[in-house]
Motif scaffolding. Structure first.
Motif, PDB file in Angstrom:
ATOM      1  N   UNK A   1     -56.244  50.734 -47.478  1.00 24.66           N
ATOM      2  CA  UNK A   1     -56.566  49.587 -48.346  1.00 24.66           C
ATOM      3  C   UNK A   1     -58.016  49.138 -48.153  1.00 24.66           C
ATOM      4  N   UNK A   2     -58.501  49.193 -46.916  1.00 22.99           N
ATOM      5  CA  UNK A   2     -59.893  48.765 -46.740  1.00 22.99           C
ATOM      6  C   UNK A   2     -60.849  49.746 -47.429  1.00 22.99           C
ATOM      7  N   UNK A   3     -60.494  51.027 -47.444  1.00 20.12           N
ATOM      8  CA  UNK A   3     -61.310  51.998 -48.196  1.00 20.12           C
ATOM      9  C   UNK A   3     -61.220  51.751 -49.705  1.00 20.12           C
ATOM     10  N   UNK A   4     -60.005  51.495 -50.177  1.00 21.71           N
ATOM     11  CA  UNK A   4     -59.786  51.258 -51.613  1.00 21.71           C
ATOM     12  C   UNK A   4     -60.612  50.052 -52.074  1.00 21.71           C
ATOM     13  N   UNK A   5     -60.662  49.027 -51.226  1.00 21.58           N
ATOM     14  CA  UNK A   5     -61.378  47.798 -51.608  1.00 21.58           C
ATOM     15  C   UNK A   5     -62.891  47.980 -51.574  1.00 21.58           C
ATOM     16  N   UNK A   6     -63.371  49.034 -50.941  1.00 23.53           N
ATOM     17  CA  UNK A   6     -64.821  49.295 -50.911  1.00 23.53           C
ATOM     18  C   UNK A   6     -65.287  50.084 -52.136  1.00 23.53           C
TER      19      UNK A   6
ATOM     20  N   UNK B   1     -63.458  47.743 -59.015  1.00 23.12           N
ATOM     21  CA  UNK B   1     -62.254  47.107 -58.452  1.00 23.12           C
ATOM     22  C   UNK B   1     -60.984  47.856 -58.869  1.00 23.12           C
ATOM     23  N   UNK B   2     -60.123  48.147 -57.900  1.00 23.32           N
ATOM     24  CA  UNK B   2     -58.926  48.943 -58.221  1.00 23.32           C
ATOM     25  C   UNK B   2     -58.031  48.226 -59.212  1.00 23.32           C
ATOM     26  N   UNK B   3     -58.064  46.873 -59.194  1.00 24.81           N
ATOM     27  CA  UNK B   3     -57.138  46.167 -60.080  1.00 24.81           C
ATOM     28  C   UNK B   3     -57.524  46.379 -61.555  1.00 24.81           C
TER      29      UNK B   3
ATOM     30  N   UNK C   1     -53.628  39.400 -59.118  1.00 27.98           N
ATOM     31  CA  UNK C   1     -52.832  40.562 -58.690  1.00 27.98           C
ATOM     32  C   UNK C   1     -53.403  41.108 -57.382  1.00 27.98           C
ATOM     33  N   UNK C   2     -54.728  41.275 -57.347  1.00 29.19           N
ATOM     34  CA  UNK C   2     -55.356  41.786 -56.127  1.00 29.19           C
ATOM     35  C   UNK C   2     -55.134  40.829 -54.951  1.00 29.19           C
ATOM     36  N   UNK C   3     -55.247  39.527 -55.213  1.00 28.65           N
ATOM     37  CA  UNK C   3     -55.021  38.559 -54.123  1.00 28.65           C
ATOM     38  C   UNK C   3     -53.632  38.705 -53.525  1.00 28.65           C
ATOM     39  N   UNK C   4     -52.637  38.973 -54.382  1.00 32.51           N
ATOM     40  CA  UNK C   4     -51.268  39.129 -53.881  1.00 32.51           C
ATOM     41  C   UNK C   4     -51.152  40.391 -53.028  1.00 32.51           C
ATOM     42  N   UNK C   5     -51.775  41.466 -53.461  1.00 29.34           N
ATOM     43  CA  UNK C   5     -51.728  42.703 -52.664  1.00 29.34           C
ATOM     44  C   UNK C   5     -52.465  42.476 -51.335  1.00 29.34           C
TER      45      UNK C   5
ATOM     46  N   UNK D   1     -54.520  54.290 -56.550  1.00 29.93           N
ATOM     47  CA  UNK D   1     -55.071  54.446 -55.195  1.00 29.93           C
ATOM     48  C   UNK D   1     -55.411  55.919 -54.926  1.00 29.93           C
ATOM     49  N   UNK D   2     -54.535  56.809 -55.373  1.00 23.61           N
ATOM     50  CA  UNK D   2     -54.765  58.243 -55.173  1.00 23.61           C
ATOM     51  C   UNK D   2     -56.023  58.693 -55.913  1.00 23.61           C
ATOM     52  N   UNK D   3     -56.207  58.157 -57.122  1.00 19.33           N
ATOM     53  CA  UNK D   3     -57.368  58.517 -57.930  1.00 19.33           C
ATOM     54  C   UNK D   3     -58.658  58.060 -57.237  1.00 19.33           C
ATOM     55  N   UNK D   4     -58.610  56.890 -56.619  1.00 18.56           N
ATOM     56  CA  UNK D   4     -59.793  56.351 -55.948  1.00 18.56           C
ATOM     57  C   UNK D   4     -60.095  57.116 -54.660  1.00 18.56           C
ATOM     58  N   UNK D   5     -59.068  57.360 -53.864  1.00 18.03           N
ATOM     59  CA  UNK D   5     -59.299  57.954 -52.534  1.00 18.03           C
ATOM     60  C   UNK D   5     -59.326  59.479 -52.549  1.00 18.03           C
TER      61      UNK D   5
END
Ligand code: HEM
Length: 139
Positions: free
Chosen positions: A15-20, A24-26, A55-59, A104-108
């Motif tokens: 998640x920390x990688x996704x958020x970098x 924005x993933x959302x 949505x992102x805040x909830x995740x 997430x898979x697409x991003x990472x």
């Protein structure tokens, strides 16, 4: 079923990688959701800026509390009842989970290992199970 300590760590690290990620993933998530499942678009307002942010805040909060998800039950119960009001059907939780994890898979790319995917699937399954169980009570 509770996540193992390894799965907790995998979710946090990924998640920390996704958020970098630069985008924005959302935003990517809603784009993919409406592309793959156009029929859910009508449930949402035209303007999605607020939605992508809450949505992102909830995740974020889910990931913070991942080691003790029971603490999230009251928040998720309220959220679940709001979703019933929005016209969300419980079968749609599976759709949202699949699109979120594919995003997430697409991003990472190759950094999203099959273990990381399984850990996210476990987190989402547990979250969705709580929300679905709270969708059919009290009204
Ligand atoms: C774990 C899964 C989910 C999370 C964390 C989540 C999170 C949220 C949050 C935080 C909100 C804003 C609540 C508010 O008004 O303050 C929201 C609204 C909404 N969600 Fe979800 N949601 C999830 C699943 C779903 C599913 C499966 C659907 C079905 C398509 C969905 C559709 C909507 C809709 C239509 C709104 C209302 C938009 C509006 O009218 O402003 N959500 N969601």
């Amino acid at each position: 079923m509770a996540l193992t300590p390894e799965q907790v760590q995998l979710v946090k690290d990924s998640y920390s990688l996704i958020c970098k990620h630069s985008e924005p993933y959302s935003i990517l998530f809603y784009h993919q959701l409406f592309l793959k499942h156009p029929f859910v678009r009508a449930l949402f307002p035209d303007e999605l800026a607020h939605q992508t942010s809450v949505f992102k805040q909830t995740i974020d909060v889910l990931v913070e509390n991942i080691a003790d998800l029971a603490r999230m039950r009251p928040t998720l119960a309220t959220l679940a009842r709001q979703h019933v009001q929005y016209g969300v059907d419980t079968y749609q939780y599976a759709i949202v989970g699949a699109v979120l994890i594919d995003t997430f898979a697409e991003i990472l790319e190759s950094r999203f290992t099959s273990e990381a995917r399984k850990a996210w699937e476990a987190l989402y399954a547990e979250t969705a199970a709580i929300m679905i169980s709270e969708s059919s009570t009290g009204h």
